[in-house]
Design a protein around this motif. Structure first.
Motif, short mmCIF file in Angstrom:
data_model
loop_
_atom_site.label_atom_id
_atom_site.label_comp_id
_atom_site.label_asym_id
_atom_site.label_seq_id
_atom_site.Cartn_x
_atom_site.Cartn_y
_atom_site.Cartn_z
N VAL A 84 0.83 -1.21 0.00
CA VAL A 84 0.00 0.00 0.00
C VAL A 84 0.86 1.26 0.00
CG1 VAL A 84 -1.65 1.33 1.39
CG2 VAL A 84 -2.03 -1.12 1.01
N SER A 85 1.96 1.24 0.74
CA SER A 85 2.83 2.42 0.79
C SER A 85 3.48 2.65 -0.57
CB SER A 85 3.88 2.23 1.87
OG SER A 85 4.73 3.33 1.92
N GLU A 86 3.85 1.58 -1.22
CA GLU A 86 4.42 1.67 -2.57
C GLU A 86 3.40 2.33 -3.51
OE1 GLU A 86 5.84 0.30 -6.51
OE2 GLU A 86 3.94 -0.34 -5.64
N SER A 285 -5.49 -4.90 2.79
CA SER A 285 -4.55 -4.02 2.09
C SER A 285 -5.11 -3.57 0.74
CB SER A 285 -3.20 -4.73 1.88
OG SER A 285 -2.57 -4.92 3.14
N ALA A 286 -5.32 -4.50 -0.19
CA ALA A 286 -5.66 -4.11 -1.57
C ALA A 286 -7.07 -3.53 -1.69
CB ALA A 286 -5.51 -5.30 -2.50
N GLY A 287 -8.06 -4.22 -1.14
CA GLY A 287 -9.44 -3.76 -1.27
C GLY A 287 -9.63 -2.40 -0.63
N TYR A 288 -9.04 -2.22 0.54
CA TYR A 288 -9.14 -0.94 1.24
C TYR A 288 -8.50 0.17 0.41
CZ TYR A 288 -8.04 2.81 4.48
OH TYR A 288 -7.92 4.05 5.06
N LEU A 289 -7.29 -0.10 -0.06
CA LEU A 289 -6.56 0.92 -0.83
C LEU A 289 -7.34 1.31 -2.08
CD1 LEU A 289 -4.01 2.59 -1.51
CD2 LEU A 289 -3.17 0.56 -2.70
N ALA A 329 -2.39 8.30 -2.60
CA ALA A 329 -2.49 7.41 -3.75
C ALA A 329 -2.85 8.20 -5.00
CB ALA A 329 -3.53 6.32 -3.49
N ASN A 330 -3.59 9.31 -4.83
CA ASN A 330 -3.98 10.15 -5.95
C ASN A 330 -2.98 11.27 -6.27
OD1 ASN A 330 -6.86 9.59 -7.07
ND2 ASN A 330 -7.05 9.27 -4.86
N GLY A 331 -1.91 11.32 -5.50
CA GLY A 331 -0.88 12.34 -5.77
C GLY A 331 -1.33 13.76 -5.48
#
Ligand code: WT7
Length: 659
Positions: A84-86, A285-289, A329-331
């Motif tokens: 997620v951090s990546e 991790s993935a679904g939340y992100l 995540a959206n910058g």
């Protein structure tokens, strides 16, 4: 399940979506929204799979979208791996976002610090390498007890980068609350600060951690890493305590992110339920992100030029999804604020919007209501005294926003140019569920409007049957979605019981009462369980009762909520002492003692506003406390219904007097 659903007031005003947004928004127009809804309905797995592929960077791509073989323990993208951090930091390196400001941090005293995405990445990596050197690794758990700071976001990402599951504890919670969480998650690491600054005052943090660890059962804790915020004096346990800057010192500014399974617990966040101790809501991790990222893109219409500001604390889910993960995540460039909305005066929010040219602003109804009051009393801190022309969207979260507060926000803050996004969601849902979309949804003040694409929200009766529009019922979600709660940490039985009661056909039960109007718009009517919402903070009546009865003077206590103009709900506690009924000054003294006690046991947010002493509580002949009656008494209303089943009807008169 109890039904205490009342109808809400009828609100007829409708504000169509602004044409400019209908053209430019990330979901542009009702047809675009309907197309997404239809895509999700036709093939939920196709829809979510497409979005997960398009939006996330996978180290190992998934082949299965949803595993429904063991409901309600759903798995999303279950054979994929990522970090997620990546997905929030590294993904921007080598793009124009690398040298863009990620966080504009404004301290309590007004000092401003900024970091770019590159700098944030480097700081996360240095600290992560330091923790790696200390032996921390994937699968460990960390408690984070930090003030609003860039360091808090860094600490969260450091954990996530290494596969350590974090549990952030709000800085206003007591040592007892920290202790409960430390033990429950079995943390080996604590990250805290010496002190925090709020409203010009330093408030200590580390002593609460020291005290929590000394309460026992925390043998797993190896280190307490301390961020030096103020330089205030701290007690130091050699070998255990380390300064954050020392841990990071001399470490490489690159640290490869550890890939984890899509279902790896990203974090555990505690929230109140109607019974027992707070529940450790476990997120994936993935679904939340995916949902954190998409909802920022959709509901907040994320654009590269935005200056986004969510005023929540990182100790709550809003601060997780809409500060630590979604915006990054959206910058986006985002503002983060250490202080309180009323310091140095009640114009602080407006001044900050003006100073940083904020374009998207997200806050809570309780803040709006109290700032409305303040600006009526002091015209010089009225929003119209500030230049708020940079704003394009304004959001609300945490509790129902009443139409009056909505209209004030729309007019005075948004200048009638900005849609008000009343976002309904919960700690458990991971992100927005029912919310207007800026380029789509006609707005009705007081309604959170329509569900997001892919979210099958509905109103049902006790047996899970759909109720007609215009009728109240239980708010449920009929199909699983990627960001949903995965478990209650260590208590799968409670998870099933709380959220998927068998009579509701496997639907997710939110715990809110709601109704839909003739246009299918959702109107939230508040909790249908014994959960209170005070200033947007969730508290269980039972939690406050347990805190009260643990005081040596208290024999019995019952806690209910009462509508409050500013805080939404206020806590009223009915208390039976082990001694005779206190009067006058003495009653005031005892009430103060009890309030301070609750603050120490849970945190100041749980302090009862009103304490009533009585020789007994209203009970049925079988000994059940009649909370329904207490709610009436708490409001100062007369009990008109038949109380003949009560063991002791006279007690109601005694309990109607506030201290
Ligand atoms: C409860 C969840 C959502 C993050 C912050 C609170 C209430 C939340 C709204 C809204 C009406 C709302 C509900 C919900 N709530 N947003 N827009 N309109 N009520 O998260 O602490 O998990 O609390 O807050 O009652 O169940 P939380």
């Amino acid at each position: 399940m109890s039904t205490q659903i009342k109808s809400v007031l009828v609100e007829n005003r409708v504000f169509p979506a602004f044409p400019e947004l209908v053209k430019t928004a990330n979901i542009a127009g009702m047809e675009a929204y309907k197309a997404l809804v239809a895509e999700a309905q036709a093939s939920p797995e196709g829809f979510w799979g497409r979005l997960a592929k398009e939006n996330l960077n996978w180290t190992t791509p998934f082949t299965q979208v949803l595993d429904e073989s063991n409901p309600p323990f759903y798995k999303w993208f279950g054979d994929g791996e990522l970090n997620v951090s990546e997905n929030c930091l590294d993904r921007h390196l080598g793009t124009p976002t690398e040298h863009k400001t990620a966080i504009i941090f404004e301290a309590d005293n007004g000092d401003v610090t900024q970091v770019t995405y590159r700098e944030l990445y480097n700081r996360v990596c240095e600290f992560a390498n330091g923790l790696k050197a200390l032996g921390y690794k994937k699968g460990d758990r960390a408690i984070i007890y930090l003030p609003m700071s860039i360091e808090a976001v860094v600490a969260m990402h450091v954990c996530v980068r290494l596969g350590i599951t974090h549990s952030v504890v709000f800085g206003g919670f007591s040592s007892k609350s920290i202790h409960e969480r430390l033990v429950d998650v079995g943390a080996s690491l604590v990250i805290t600060a010496d002190e925090q600054m709020r409203g010009g005052k330093a408030i200590t943090l580390k002593p609460a951690v020291d005290e929590a660890i000394s309460m026992g059962g925390c043998e797993a804790v190896r280190h307490v890493v301390v961020y030096k915020r103020t330089g205030g004096a701290v007690n130091w346990t050699e070998g255990r305590d380390l300064w954050m800057h020392d841990v990071a010192k001399g470490q490489s500014a690159d640290c490869p992110a550890v890939p984890v399974n899509a279902e790896h617990p990203l974090f555990i966040l505690y929230t109140s339920g109607s019974t027992g101790k707070p529940k450790g809501v476990q997120h994936s991790s993935a679904g939340y992100l995916l949902w954190a990222m998409l909802t920022v893109k959709w509901a907040f219409d994320a654009k590269p030029s935005d200056v986004y500001w969510c005023t929540a604390d990182v100790g709550w889910i809003t601060g997780h999804t809409y500060i630590a993960y979604g915006p990054l995540a959206n910058g986006l460039t985002q503002v983060m604020f250490e202080g309180v909305p009323t310091y140095p005066n009640a114009g602080r929010f407006w001044e900050m919007i003006q100073r940083h040219k904020v374009t998207v602003f997200y806050t809570a109804p309780t803040a709006i209501r109290s700032l409305t009051k303040a600006s009526e009393a002091q015209p010089d801190v009225h929003p119209r005294k500030y230049d708020l022309s940079s704003l394009r969207l304004i959001g609300s979260v945490g509790e129902p926003i009443n139409p009056e507060a909505w209209m004030w926000y729309f007019k005075e803050v948004g200048g009638e140019r900005c849609p008000v996004l009343d976002t309904w969601w919960q700690t458990e849902t991971g992100g927005h569920m029912i919310t207007p979309l800026p380029g789509v949804t006609p707005l009705k003040p007081g309604s959170c409007t329509l569900p997001l694409p892919g979210i099958e929200a509905a109103i049902v009766d006790e047996a899970g049957g759909d109720v007609e529009n215009g009728m109240g019922g239980f708010l449920v979600v009929k199909r699983p979605w990627p960001a949903m709660i995965r478990n209650i940490w260590g208590d799968p039985e409670r998870f099933k019981k709380s959220y998927f009661p068998p009579e509701l056909k496997g639907y997710y039960l939110a715990g809110d009462g709601a109704q839909r109007d003739a246009d299918g718009y959702f109107w939230i009517m508040g909790r249908v369980d014994d959960v209170l919402n005070v200033s947007g903070h969730r508290l269980g009546t039972m939690e406050v009762e347990s805190a009260l009865v643990s005081h040596p003077l208290v024999a019995e206590a019952a806690v209910v909520g009462r509508p409050d103009d500013t805080t939404g709900e206020a806590i009223v506690a009915f208390v039976v002492l082990k001694r005779d009924l206190p009067e006058g000054d003495e009653a005031v003294q005892v009430a103060k003692q009890l309030r301070d006690w609750v603050a120490k046991e849970i945190g100041p947010i749980a302090k009862p506003k009103d304490i009533r002493f009585g020789e007994n509580l209203p009970k049925t002949r079988s000994g059940k406390i009649m909370r329904r009656l207490l709610r009436i008494v708490a409001k100062g209303e007369e009990v008109t219904q038949d109380v003949s089943t009560l063991e002791n009807p006279a007690i109601l008169t005694q309990l109607s007097k506030s201290v």
